[in-house]
Design a protein around this motif. Structure first.
Motif, short mmCIF file in Angstrom:
data_model
loop_
_atom_site.label_atom_id
_atom_site.label_comp_id
_atom_site.label_asym_id
_atom_site.label_seq_id
_atom_site.Cartn_x
_atom_site.Cartn_y
_atom_site.Cartn_z
N GLU A 62 6.44 14.48 1.66
CA GLU A 62 5.39 13.50 1.89
C GLU A 62 4.13 14.16 2.43
OE1 GLU A 62 6.85 10.45 4.36
OE2 GLU A 62 8.56 9.98 3.07
N SER A 63 3.01 13.65 2.05
CA SER A 63 1.72 14.15 2.52
C SER A 63 1.23 13.26 3.64
CB SER A 63 0.72 14.17 1.36
OG SER A 63 -0.56 14.50 1.81
N LYS A 235 1.13 4.05 4.83
CA LYS A 235 1.40 5.30 4.14
C LYS A 235 0.91 5.20 2.71
CE LYS A 235 5.30 7.72 6.26
NZ LYS A 235 6.71 8.13 6.07
N LEU A 236 0.30 6.27 2.26
CA LEU A 236 -0.17 6.30 0.88
C LEU A 236 0.86 6.94 -0.04
CD1 LEU A 236 -3.90 7.33 1.43
CD2 LEU A 236 -2.92 5.03 1.21
N ILE A 237 1.52 7.97 0.43
CA ILE A 237 2.53 8.68 -0.36
C ILE A 237 3.84 8.64 0.38
CG2 ILE A 237 3.23 10.90 -1.35
CD1 ILE A 237 0.31 11.55 -1.77
N SER A 238 4.89 8.25 -0.31
CA SER A 238 6.21 8.17 0.30
C SER A 238 7.24 8.77 -0.64
CB SER A 238 6.58 6.72 0.63
OG SER A 238 6.69 5.94 -0.57
N ASP A 259 6.30 8.31 -4.60
CA ASP A 259 5.46 7.17 -4.95
C ASP A 259 4.11 7.25 -4.25
OD1 ASP A 259 7.56 5.96 -6.47
OD2 ASP A 259 8.45 5.27 -4.59
N ARG A 260 3.09 6.88 -4.98
CA ARG A 260 1.75 6.70 -4.41
C ARG A 260 1.47 5.21 -4.39
NH1 ARG A 260 -2.68 5.50 -2.47
NH2 ARG A 260 -4.59 6.75 -2.66
N GLN A 261 1.37 4.63 -3.18
CA GLN A 261 1.19 3.19 -3.04
C GLN A 261 -0.20 2.86 -2.53
OE1 GLN A 261 4.45 1.94 -0.51
NE2 GLN A 261 5.93 1.98 -2.20
N GLU A 270 1.53 0.66 -7.25
CA GLU A 270 2.30 1.89 -7.11
C GLU A 270 2.35 2.67 -8.42
OE1 GLU A 270 6.38 2.21 -4.96
OE2 GLU A 270 6.85 1.93 -7.10
N GLY A 272 4.51 6.33 -9.65
CA GLY A 272 5.52 7.21 -9.09
C GLY A 272 6.25 8.02 -10.13
#
Length: 561
Positions: A62-63, A235-238, A259-261, A270, A272
């Motif tokens: 994760e970022s 969170k943007l990226i999970s 995933d990028r949400q 999303e 992903g």
């Protein structure tokens, strides 16, 4: 792109590793996994070490990962040092919250739309709170049939939930407001990181542990993290995924999703990627995973069939989650290599003379497909009843321009209605229709019969590339008979009727053709009754309507739909 290929290679090559762990006869599992509870593992594992391992693994992916918790929901003025003055630090935001002083009860017929704060007393919930609940210097008690749709937090108090009480978010207890570090925010993000609707993938984890058991893998142990939905945009990226080992097939299984949400006022968007090498099944809709593991482990019955699915997918999705409506729209491109699996064990605790069914072979090969799905749910929990619609539809197209070894189109429609008729009785219905055009692929065809479909018939007795199924049950609460004649109020009476049919038609027929062949000769039905308890458990008796046959008796611990 290079990073995605690295992740994909990691997941796919996991199947090549075998471990020499000698284990006596046991039973296998599917990729969904049966979770083990916190208490059963506490003596064998250090929970803090396990959580640290899983969190460390995900933080590498994760970022900008932040602390696991909802942010921005509560804030407390850090200048508060005196616990007795903790209530002074609670701030009301623009939307505000309904505030009470002293002991407060939400009655059986009461419904609060919005967040609630109670100061200096106990909050007792017998009705519904459509929001979050915060109690300062007091307790939260959710009684049987009561519901808090959001989070439940007690400062200087306890949170207690009775057997049939419900808390949709999470529970938290703090010794003081300054310890909690929270107060009311002007923005009310949707509670928790979950999205629990009937058409979603079943949840498989408990405290990051995975345990499952069936006739293919034997016991399966692993670690993982469930997919989370960041409705508040924290969170943007999970990342989510799992890794584990099947002791009877001697294979590692793993999956990893990124995933990028993007959270907006109205929805969560999303995109992903997921790579996977898993033991898969198409039978999630037939039998609840936890019950299937229990019957395989204890009673020598496995109600799912399994195959290896090895590949990757990319997707985009839109989710909404409101008080009375949840929706999901997804589109994905999938590349999978399918391969058959055979029985790995024939051991079960009871009925040693009985044998597991042979796990059927599938069509081995590489499948390239695009899949779209739509889910709509208006389900609400009212006391002991569910009320509303749950609709799921999916369509998948493989081969042709997408290449691969299979050319097919599959469509599935599942419609469910849960309708209370009064305080003490309700009517539940399901209609499920499936159609497969093109290649007759085992892993994409349909089977009905037996458990939770047509209980008076043999398990998966009927199969084909066309399917129709209807289930109706009328549930009478045991309290309905109070004062009329002796009847234990903890037992419900359930009357049910089931009808369904399958057929195999020519591959050249379109998706809507071939159903006209399903007439009285193919349609099978049964009727029966069951005694239900503990909300979902039931002992049932079913009779075929076409011929005279002995009654079929079954015991289930999860609802049929």
């Amino acid at each position: 792109m290079k990073q995605y290929l690295t992740i994909f290679t990691f997941c796919v090559t996991m199947s090549g590793s075998a471990a020499a762990f000698p284990v006596s006869g046991t039973n296998g599992g599917d990729d969904s996994g049966w979770t083990a509870g916190r208490e059963s593992f506490r003596t064998a594992f250090d929970q803090q070490d396990i959580n640290s391992f899983v969190d460390g693994l995900l933080q590498q992916i994760e970022s900008g990962a932040e602390q696991f918790a909802e942010e921005g929901k509560w804030r407390v003025d850090n200048s508060a040092n005196d616990e007795d003055d903790s209530t002074k630090n609670i701030e009301r935001g623009k939307e505000g919250a309904i505030t009470f002083n002293g002991n407060t009860e939400i009655g059986v017929d009461d419904k609060i739309d919005g967040d609630i704060v109670v100061k200096g007393g106990t909050l007792t919930v017998l009705g519904v709170v459509n929001g979050d609940a915060l109690v300062i210097n007091g307790n939260i008690v959710v009684k049987d049939g009561g519901k808090i749709t959001g989070n439940a937090r007690a400062i200087n108090g306890k949170v207690t939930k009775e057997d049939h009480g419900e808390i949709g978010g999470y529970m938290e207890e703090k010794s003081s407001a300054s310890d909690a570090g929270y107060s009311w925010s002007s923005r009310r993000p949707r509670s928790s990181h979950t999205f629990n609707d009937l058409w979603l993938d079943e949840q498989t984890l408990s405290d990051n542990f995975i345990f499952r058991y069936n006739r293919v893998e034997g016991p399966f142990l692993g670690l993982g993290s469930e997919k989370k939905f960041y409705w508040d945009g924290s969170k943007l990226i999970s990342a989510h995924g799992s890794i584990g080992y099947g002791f009877k097939i001697h294979r590692w299984r793993a999956n990893l999703g990124i995933d990028r949400q993007l959270a907006t006022v109205d929805a969560l968007y999303e995109i992903g990627f997921e790579g996977h090498n898993i033991t898969a099944t198409k039978d999630e809709w037939i039998m609840d995973l936890g019950e299937n593991n229990a019957t395989a482990l204890l009673w020598h019955e496995d109600y799912r069939d399994y195959f290896t699915r090895q590949g990757a997918s990319v997707h985009m999705a839109r989710y909404t989650k409101e008080k009375d409506l949840s929706t999901q729209v997804t589109f994905e491109y999938i590349v999978d290599k399918y391969s058959s699996l055979s029985n790995g064990t024939d051991w079960s605790l009871f009925r040693p003379s009985h044998s597991f069914r042979t796990n059927p072979a599938v069509n081995d090969g590489v499948m390239h497909s695009v899949r779209g799905s739509l889910g709509i749910s208006t389900l609400e929990q009212q006391r002991k009843h569910s009320v509303g619609w749950n609709i799921f539809a999916s369509g998948e197209k493989g081969g042709d321009a997408f290449k691969g070894d299979f050319n097919f189109t599959q469509v599935i429609l599942d419609i469910r209605r849960f309708q209370p008729l009064s305080t003490y009785d309700n009517l539940n219905m399901r209609v499920r229709v499936g159609s497969l055009e093109g290649d007759n692929i085992v892993q994409k065809s349909f089977e009905i019969g037996g458990a939770n479909t047509l209980p008076a018939y043999g398990f998966k007795e009927f199969s084909g590339n066309r399917m129709v199924l209807a289930n109706v049950e009328y549930v009478l609460d045991g309290h309905m008979f109070s004062g009329v004649f002796f009847w234990p109020s903890s037992f419900n009476m359930i009357l049910f009727f089931d009808a369904g049919a399958t057929d195999t038609v020519a591959a050249t027929k379109s998706l809507v053709e071939g159903f006209d062949n399903i007439g009285s000769s193919l349609l099978k039905s049964d009727v029966g009754f069951a005694l239900g308890w503990a909300e979902s458990a039931r002992l049932g008796f079913a009779w075929r309507t076409d011929v005279a046959r002995p009654v079929s008796v079954f015991l289930r611990f999860s609802k049929p739909f």
